[in-house]
Design a protein around this motif. Sequence first.
Motif, PDB file in Angstrom:
ATOM      1  N   VAL A  48      25.522  49.699  27.429  1.00 65.14           N
ATOM      2  CA  VAL A  48      25.504  49.514  28.557  1.00 65.14           C
ATOM      3  C   VAL A  48      26.367  48.165  28.955  1.00 65.14           C
ATOM      4  O   VAL A  48      27.120  48.151  29.795  1.00 65.14           O
ATOM      5  N   GLU A  49      26.259  47.325  27.452  1.00 65.05           N
ATOM      6  CA  GLU A  49      27.199  46.221  27.500  1.00 65.05           C
ATOM      7  C   GLU A  49      28.594  46.347  27.684  1.00 65.05           C
ATOM      8  O   GLU A  49      29.491  45.668  28.620  1.00 65.05           O
ATOM      9  N   ASP A  50      28.762  47.496  26.651  1.00 66.74           N
ATOM     10  CA  ASP A  50      30.101  48.058  26.559  1.00 66.74           C
ATOM     11  C   ASP A  50      31.122  48.516  28.136  1.00 66.74           C
ATOM     12  O   ASP A  50      32.348  48.306  28.809  1.00 66.74           O
ATOM     13  N   MET A  51      30.353  49.827  29.014  1.00 68.42           N
ATOM     14  CA  MET A  51      29.835  50.182  30.151  1.00 68.42           C
ATOM     15  C   MET A  51      30.770  49.261  30.829  1.00 68.42           C
ATOM     16  O   MET A  51      31.444  49.337  31.893  1.00 68.42           O
ATOM     17  N   LYS A  52      30.258  47.987  31.220  1.00 72.06           N
ATOM     18  CA  LYS A  52      29.905  47.053  31.668  1.00 72.06           C
ATOM     19  C   LYS A  52      31.999  46.220  31.942  1.00 72.06           C
ATOM     20  O   LYS A  52      32.111  46.117  32.373  1.00 72.06           O
ATOM     21  N   ASP A  53      31.625  45.814  30.723  1.00 77.54           N
ATOM     22  CA  ASP A  53      32.861  45.373  29.958  1.00 77.54           C
ATOM     23  C   ASP A  53      34.347  45.958  30.129  1.00 77.54           C
ATOM     24  O   ASP A  53      35.260  45.832  30.555  1.00 77.54           O
ATOM     25  N   ALA A  54      34.051  47.539  30.077  1.00 75.52           N
ATOM     26  CA  ALA A  54      35.502  48.649  30.590  1.00 75.52           C
ATOM     27  C   ALA A  54      35.483  48.334  31.845  1.00 75.52           C
ATOM     28  O   ALA A  54      36.582  48.529  32.795  1.00 75.52           O
ATOM     29  N   THR A  55      34.868  48.286  32.621  1.00 70.17           N
ATOM     30  CA  THR A  55      34.747  48.489  33.951  1.00 70.17           C
ATOM     31  C   THR A  55      34.715  47.532  34.810  1.00 70.17           C
ATOM     32  O   THR A  55      35.989  47.387  35.909  1.00 70.17           O
ATOM     33  N   LYS A  56      34.526  46.116  33.908  1.00 69.36           N
ATOM     34  CA  LYS A  56      35.256  44.898  34.679  1.00 69.36           C
ATOM     35  C   LYS A  56      37.397  44.624  34.322  1.00 69.36           C
ATOM     36  O   LYS A  56      37.371  43.953  34.896  1.00 69.36           O
ATOM     37  N   ASP A  57      37.339  45.235  32.968  1.00 68.77           N
ATOM     38  CA  ASP A  57      38.892  45.229  32.866  1.00 68.77           C
ATOM     39  C   ASP A  57      39.226  46.491  33.363  1.00 68.77           C
ATOM     40  O   ASP A  57      40.150  46.117  34.228  1.00 68.77           O
ATOM     41  N   ALA A  58      38.502  47.399  34.618  1.00 76.79           N
ATOM     42  CA  ALA A  58      39.406  48.521  34.882  1.00 76.79           C
ATOM     43  C   ALA A  58      39.486  48.104  35.954  1.00 76.79           C
ATOM     44  O   ALA A  58      40.816  48.231  37.281  1.00 76.79           O
ATOM     45  N   ILE A  59      38.190  46.882  37.125  1.00 77.14           N
ATOM     46  CA  ILE A  59      38.597  46.478  38.090  1.00 77.14           C
ATOM     47  C   ILE A  59      39.891  45.450  38.185  1.00 77.14           C
ATOM     48  O   ILE A  59      40.576  45.256  39.082  1.00 77.14           O
ATOM     49  N   ASP A  60      40.215  44.644  37.181  1.00 75.70           N
ATOM     50  CA  ASP A  60      40.412  43.313  36.718  1.00 75.70           C
ATOM     51  C   ASP A  60      42.064  43.989  36.380  1.00 75.70           C
ATOM     52  O   ASP A  60      43.594  43.874  36.996  1.00 75.70           O
TER      53      ASP A  60
END
Length: 60
Positions: A48-60
Amino acid sequence: MSLENRVKATAKNIEGKIQEAVGDVTGDPQTQAEGKAKQAEAKVRHTVEDMKDATKDAID
């Protein structure tokens, strides 16, 4: 994303490994299963934390 959540997941994983080892030593299958379940929960938390990080990176 959250270091605190990752630390909690790692702690849960370690707790599960210890509990599984105690179950191995004592021959208690329930303790072994509970330890494995905690390890699985920790793995899900890390994912879940990895997915959160990936989503945040994609948005940035």
